[in-house]
Design a protein around this motif. Structure first.
Motif, PDB file in Angstrom:
ATOM      1  N   VAL A 133       0.857  -1.454  -0.273  1.00 39.78           N
ATOM      2  CA  VAL A 133       0.169   0.298  -0.380  1.00 39.78           C
ATOM      3  C   VAL A 133       0.763   1.195   0.168  1.00 39.78           C
ATOM      4  O   VAL A 133       1.880   1.374   0.251  1.00 39.78           O
ATOM      5  CB  VAL A 133      -0.843  -0.039   1.153  1.00 39.78           C
ATOM      6  N   ILE A 157      -1.637   7.513  -5.180  1.00 39.22           N
ATOM      7  CA  ILE A 157      -2.031   6.811  -6.177  1.00 39.22           C
ATOM      8  C   ILE A 157      -0.352   7.320  -7.704  1.00 39.22           C
ATOM      9  O   ILE A 157       0.279   6.718  -7.862  1.00 39.22           O
ATOM     10  CB  ILE A 157      -2.943   8.065  -7.276  1.00 39.22           C
ATOM     11  N   GLU A 175      -8.748   9.460  -2.145  1.00 40.16           N
ATOM     12  CA  GLU A 175      -9.143   8.195  -2.283  1.00 40.16           C
ATOM     13  C   GLU A 175     -10.453   7.234  -1.413  1.00 40.16           C
ATOM     14  O   GLU A 175     -10.429   6.098  -2.095  1.00 40.16           O
ATOM     15  CB  GLU A 175      -7.888   7.734  -1.740  1.00 40.16           C
ATOM     16  N   SER A 235       4.947   6.356  -5.212  1.00 38.86           N
ATOM     17  CA  SER A 235       2.902   6.328  -5.214  1.00 38.86           C
ATOM     18  C   SER A 235       3.148   5.211  -5.609  1.00 38.86           C
ATOM     19  O   SER A 235       3.566   3.617  -6.647  1.00 38.86           O
ATOM     20  CB  SER A 235       2.933   7.307  -6.586  1.00 38.86           C
ATOM     21  N   ALA A 236       1.857   4.573  -6.503  1.00 42.41           N
ATOM     22  CA  ALA A 236       1.213   3.531  -6.044  1.00 42.41           C
ATOM     23  C   ALA A 236       1.441   2.788  -7.831  1.00 42.41           C
ATOM     24  O   ALA A 236       2.153   1.911  -8.121  1.00 42.41           O
ATOM     25  CB  ALA A 236      -0.102   3.043  -5.842  1.00 42.41           C
ATOM     26  N   HIS A 279      -6.420   0.914  -7.342  1.00 41.34           N
ATOM     27  CA  HIS A 279      -6.940   2.992  -6.984  1.00 41.34           C
ATOM     28  C   HIS A 279      -8.126   3.137  -7.036  1.00 41.34           C
ATOM     29  O   HIS A 279      -8.665   2.496  -8.377  1.00 41.34           O
ATOM     30  CB  HIS A 279      -5.625   3.799  -7.264  1.00 41.34           C
ATOM     31  N   LYS A 296     -12.124  -1.707 -11.620  1.00 40.82           N
ATOM     32  CA  LYS A 296     -11.858  -2.347 -10.111  1.00 40.82           C
ATOM     33  C   LYS A 296     -12.401  -3.605 -10.186  1.00 40.82           C
ATOM     34  O   LYS A 296     -11.758  -4.405  -9.704  1.00 40.82           O
ATOM     35  CB  LYS A 296     -12.795  -1.279  -9.178  1.00 40.82           C
ATOM     36  N   SER A 334      -1.691  -0.952  -4.008  1.00 40.37           N
ATOM     37  CA  SER A 334      -2.354  -0.436  -4.026  1.00 40.37           C
ATOM     38  C   SER A 334      -2.499   0.902  -3.246  1.00 40.37           C
ATOM     39  O   SER A 334      -1.641   0.795  -2.950  1.00 40.37           O
ATOM     40  CB  SER A 334      -3.845  -1.359  -3.569  1.00 40.37           C
ATOM     41  N   THR A 335      -3.337   1.580  -3.278  1.00 33.77           N
ATOM     42  CA  THR A 335      -3.838   3.129  -2.208  1.00 33.77           C
ATOM     43  C   THR A 335      -4.687   2.421  -1.183  1.00 33.77           C
ATOM     44  O   THR A 335      -4.578   1.472  -0.910  1.00 33.77           O
ATOM     45  CB  THR A 335      -4.613   4.162  -2.708  1.00 33.77           C
ATOM     46  N   THR A 336      -5.001   2.980  -0.183  1.00 37.48           N
ATOM     47  CA  THR A 336      -5.232   3.068   0.830  1.00 37.48           C
ATOM     48  C   THR A 336      -7.077   3.015   1.136  1.00 37.48           C
ATOM     49  O   THR A 336      -7.994   2.569   1.185  1.00 37.48           O
ATOM     50  CB  THR A 336      -5.749   4.605   2.408  1.00 37.48           C
ATOM     51  N   VAL A 337      -7.380   2.830  -0.575  1.00 38.20           N
ATOM     52  CA  VAL A 337      -8.832   2.397  -0.890  1.00 38.20           C
ATOM     53  C   VAL A 337      -9.234   1.080  -1.237  1.00 38.20           C
ATOM     54  O   VAL A 337     -10.411   1.133  -0.613  1.00 38.20           O
ATOM     55  CB  VAL A 337      -8.945   2.523  -3.256  1.00 38.20           C
TER      56      VAL A 337
END
Ligand code: ADP
Ligand code: MG
Length: 762
Positions: free
Chosen positions: A500, A504, A513, A562-563, A584, A592, A609-612
């Motif tokens: 993570v 992005i 996000e 970044s992701a 993301h 997705k 990924s991100t905090t998504v």
């Protein structure tokens, strides 16, 4: 004679010009002014002497000006002030404050307040940028003298520059209280105050601003003098009273009385994939009891990450569907909505009823959205899963029976109520649907009850069996190679991993996000909170305290990995040969869905990924969670992210990689993560670090802005107020007069209209 609800401009010493400035701080009436409390007090009758100072402590000192000078260093002008008491001196310095030059005259008496800086000689301490006040000399008028020296003096946060500073507030508030002597109506019944041993309102207001001689400093410091307690109790009482009445009103509203018979039980049994835990059974029992009742359900289901809230919700939704109603599940992100959609499809495959499940999210293309809205509207969709797209005006349900809101803390209260109140297709509102909201934010019970006081509460206090504790480690960024090696090894064992990143792409405005982006929980918000311990920072603390260096806000473009960029790097470099996916918030719904599905099926080994993926994502085979720049994330976020692994029986790992200089609070967060996995313990730390306002995301969570009380500090009074409010509603106590009831009602109306307007939307 002035009254509490007089407009503030008519208060002596204010006038239209200053009233405008006060309005900016939310001070509109005389009452508002009186409820702007001092944030600290100085005992100027018994000042500390300079030889009692201890390095590191915050102290207030009264001493005489010896000399002062403006020193022009190469970088910034430095203003130095030397104060003395006998042979002891205290040096005060201010940076960049040339306006102080000429302000102090030798022989003047000055009160300063600040942190005592260590120094080699004990007779020569220093304060950096202390607050100060030049005390009136014998030529000042009697009133100024009386208010500023030889007493416990209140110190206020400025209400706007130097004009509305402490000195001004003292005078205006003092005169206001004098002019209202004997005429401040109480809003709480006499008998209640007596029983609780609390002072009347007028006395409390007077003493909160001008504490009587001998008031213990510790009590003043902790806002626990009888005067403080009374006024804090008062605020909580009206909050709780309103919530209590709302709850009762809800019970009188018309809802749906669902049947929960053998047929329904069979429908559940046929799909249930495992034995529920005792906690899940208890929660479902409470939910079903509400659903059977003729009034609408308003229930909060609380349970730590991984406690198994989803299946409880699905069971409740089955009850609704078996009764011929539609059920809707709302999630805060598209990814989570999609996952719920996939999970529901899988679960209900086994159902002999073959209910129709529909997904509705913002980024579906218009055609599909229109089709799905049609299905919902005609009643052809039985189970509707979506994001906030569900509460867009255009969605009309045919027979909505139950609404489940997942990860409720991500939604605003308004949204919660909007969905509940949607009228039927004929424009009339029929019986109201039941509502179940779920949250993984482990809130201490008393706080939960006051925050969501209009809701009933169920708690999952037990994890499903077979969980193995997650191993959590910190790793400096330089040792990334070892981390990637470890990830490869886990993948070789057939496991999957998340990696993570905070952003992005590297760009500046790169934070979208959550589908409901707001500050709460974003890494930047966590790192820049300087308002610890204050519920609502009405006045910027920086006006009084210069920004502390230990928690500097990160620059927007600070070389964060970044992701997108790391996905490329890892795929080609350290993780070459593995199937590395990227997820993301900016991907569209189909993308997705594809990625989620492939990760779920094990067709992707490593998901960058991100905090998504922070909330709700559930892939049992994933056993490694790597978080880069972990120092940037809030504690609740880290806990949620870690909660993505350890969902199956395999041993799981959470690796917190740190990039740069770590703030003190960041250190505390990382250490807390390593030392415990208990969501309640972490929540307490988080709450302490960020303060209730940010912790709950005041507005978003529907938490009312409290003007004098502090949810964390005053928890006991909150409990007392809740108890008293219930008692008050329960029935007329003979000792309470009709006039007293009337003034309680008036005050209730006022405070709910003005302060809790948002909550009242329900
Ligand atoms: P959360 O409360 O965080 O939303 P979930 O509902 O996603 O948790 O459940 C976490 C995981 O635990 C899921 O994989 C779910 O299938 C599993 N689970 C839930 N309840 C049980 C149970 N009673 N026995 C075994 N596994 C369960
Ligand atoms: Mg969940």
């Amino acid at each position: 004679m002035p009254a509490l609800n007089d407009q503030v401009q008519y208060v002596r010493g204010v006038g239209p010009g200053l009233a405008k400035m006060l309005a900016e701080k939310g001070i509109l009436t005389a009452e508002d002014l009186l409820y702007h409390f001092p944030f600290r007090y100085e005992d100027r009758q018994h000042p500390v002497s300079l030889d009692e100072l201890k390095p590191g402590e915050l102290a207030s000192v009264i001493a005489e000006v010896r000399n002062s000078s403006l020193v022009r260093t190469r970088r910034t002008p430095l203003f130095e002030l030397t104060l003395g008491q006998g042979r002891h001196v205290l040096k005060c310095v201010w940076f960049n404050s040339p306006y102080l030059n000429g302000k102090f005259l030798a022989g003047q008496t000055v009160a300063v307040y600040g942190r005592v800086e260590p120094s080699r000689s004990t007779s020569n301490f220093k304060m950096i940028q202390p607050q100060f006040e030049i005390l009136p000399d014998s030529t000042a008028d009697a009133e100024t003298q009386m208010l500023e020296v030889g007493r416990i003096t209140p110190v206020y946060e400025s209400l706007g520059g130097s004009r509305l500073a402490s000195r001004w507030q003292r005078k205006v508030i003092f005169n206001l209280l004098e002019s209202m002597r004997g005429a401040v109506p109480d809003c709480l019944p006499q008998s209640m105050l007596q029983r609780l041993d609390l002072p009347d309102r007028e006395t409390a207001l007077r003493e909160v601003h001008f504490p009587p001689e001998g008031t213990p400093p510790a009590q003043l410091q902790s806002s626990s003098t009888p005067a403080h307690r009374r006024l804090i109790f008062e605020e909580f009482f009206f909050l709780e009273l309103g919530l209590e009445l709302k709850r009762r009103r809800m019970k009188e509203r018309k809802g749906i009385a669902f049947a929960a018979n053998d047929k329904v039980r069979e429908a559940i049994r046929e799909v249930l994939p495992f034995h529920p835990t005792a906690a899940q059974k208890r929660a479902l029992g409470e939910i079903v009891a509400d659903m059977r009742a003729p009034s609408p359900m308003r229930r909060l289901l609380q349970g730590d990450v991984g406690s198994g809230k989803t299946i409880v919700a699905f069971q409740a939704m089955l009850v609704a569907m078996e009764n011929g109603y539609q059920a809707a599940l709302m999630a805060p992100t598209e990814i989570l909505a999609t996952q719920h959609f996939l999970a529901a499809r899988k679960l209900l495959e086994r159902s002999s009823r073959k209910p129709r499940i529909v997904l509705l999210t913002g980024s579906l293309d218009e055609d599909r959205k229109r089709t799905n809205r049609g299905l919902i509207n005609r009643g052809d969709a039985n189970l509707i899963i979506g994001t906030h797209a569900l509460i867009e005006e255009k969605v009309e349900f045919d027979r909505l029976g139950l609404v489940v809101v997942d990860e409720q803390h991500r939604f605003g209260v308004m949204q919660r109520f909007k969905l509940m109140k949607k009228p039927g297709p004929d424009g009339r509102s029929g019986p109201e649907p039941d509502v179940l909201v779920m949250t993984a934010t482990p809130i201490p019970r008393t706080l939960a009850l006051s925050l969501y006081g209009d809701l009933d509460l169920s708690t999952l206090d037990e994890l499903p069996p077979g969980r193995v504790p997650i191993v959590t480690r910190r790793m400096p960024g330089e040792r990334a190679e070892e981390v990637w090696d470890f990830v490869r090894k886990q993948v070789a064992k057939g496991r999957q991993a998340y990696i993570v990143y905070p952003v992005i792409e590297g760009s500046k405005d790169d934070q979208p996000e959550l589908d409901f982006s707001h500050d709460e929980g974003q890494p930047d918000a966590a790192a820049s909170s300087t308002n610890r311990h204050r519920t609502t920072p009405k006045v910027k603390t920086t006006e009084l305290f210069p920004a502390s260096a230990h928690e500097a806000a990160p620059s927007a473009k600070s070389g964060l990995k970044s992701a997108v960029e790391m996905h490329e790097k890892l795929r080609k470099g350290p993780l070459a040969g593995l199937r590395v996916g990227l997820l993301h918030g900016r991907l569209d719904a189909d993308e997705k869905e594809v990625i989620m599905r492939r990760f779920q099926r094990g067709e992707i080994d490593v998901l960058v990924s991100t905090t998504v993926i922070e909330v709700g994502v559930d892939v049992a085979n994933a056993s490694v969670m790597v978080v880069e720049h972990a120092e940037r994330f809030g504690l609740a976020q880290l806990h949620q992210l870690r909660g993505r692994v350890g969902r199956g029986a395999a041993k799981s790992y959470c690796i917190l990689m740190t990039g740069e200089r770590i703030s003190d609070l960041g250190e505390e967060r990382l250490n807390a993560m390593v030392s415990t996995q208990d969501g309640f313990v972490l929540a307490e730390t988080d709450l302490r670090q960020r303060g209730p306002g940010e912790f709950f995301g005041t507005r978003q969570a529907g938490l009312p802005e409290l003007r004098v009380a502090d949810l964390l500090r005053d928890r006991q009074l909150l409990e007392l107020a809740k108890h008293e409010a219930a008692r008050f509603v329960e029935g007329p106590e003979p000792a309470v007069t009709e006039a007293e009831r009337a003034s309680v009602r008036t005050q209730l109306k006022q405070s709910w209209q003005r302060k809790y307007g948002l909550v009242e939307a329900g």
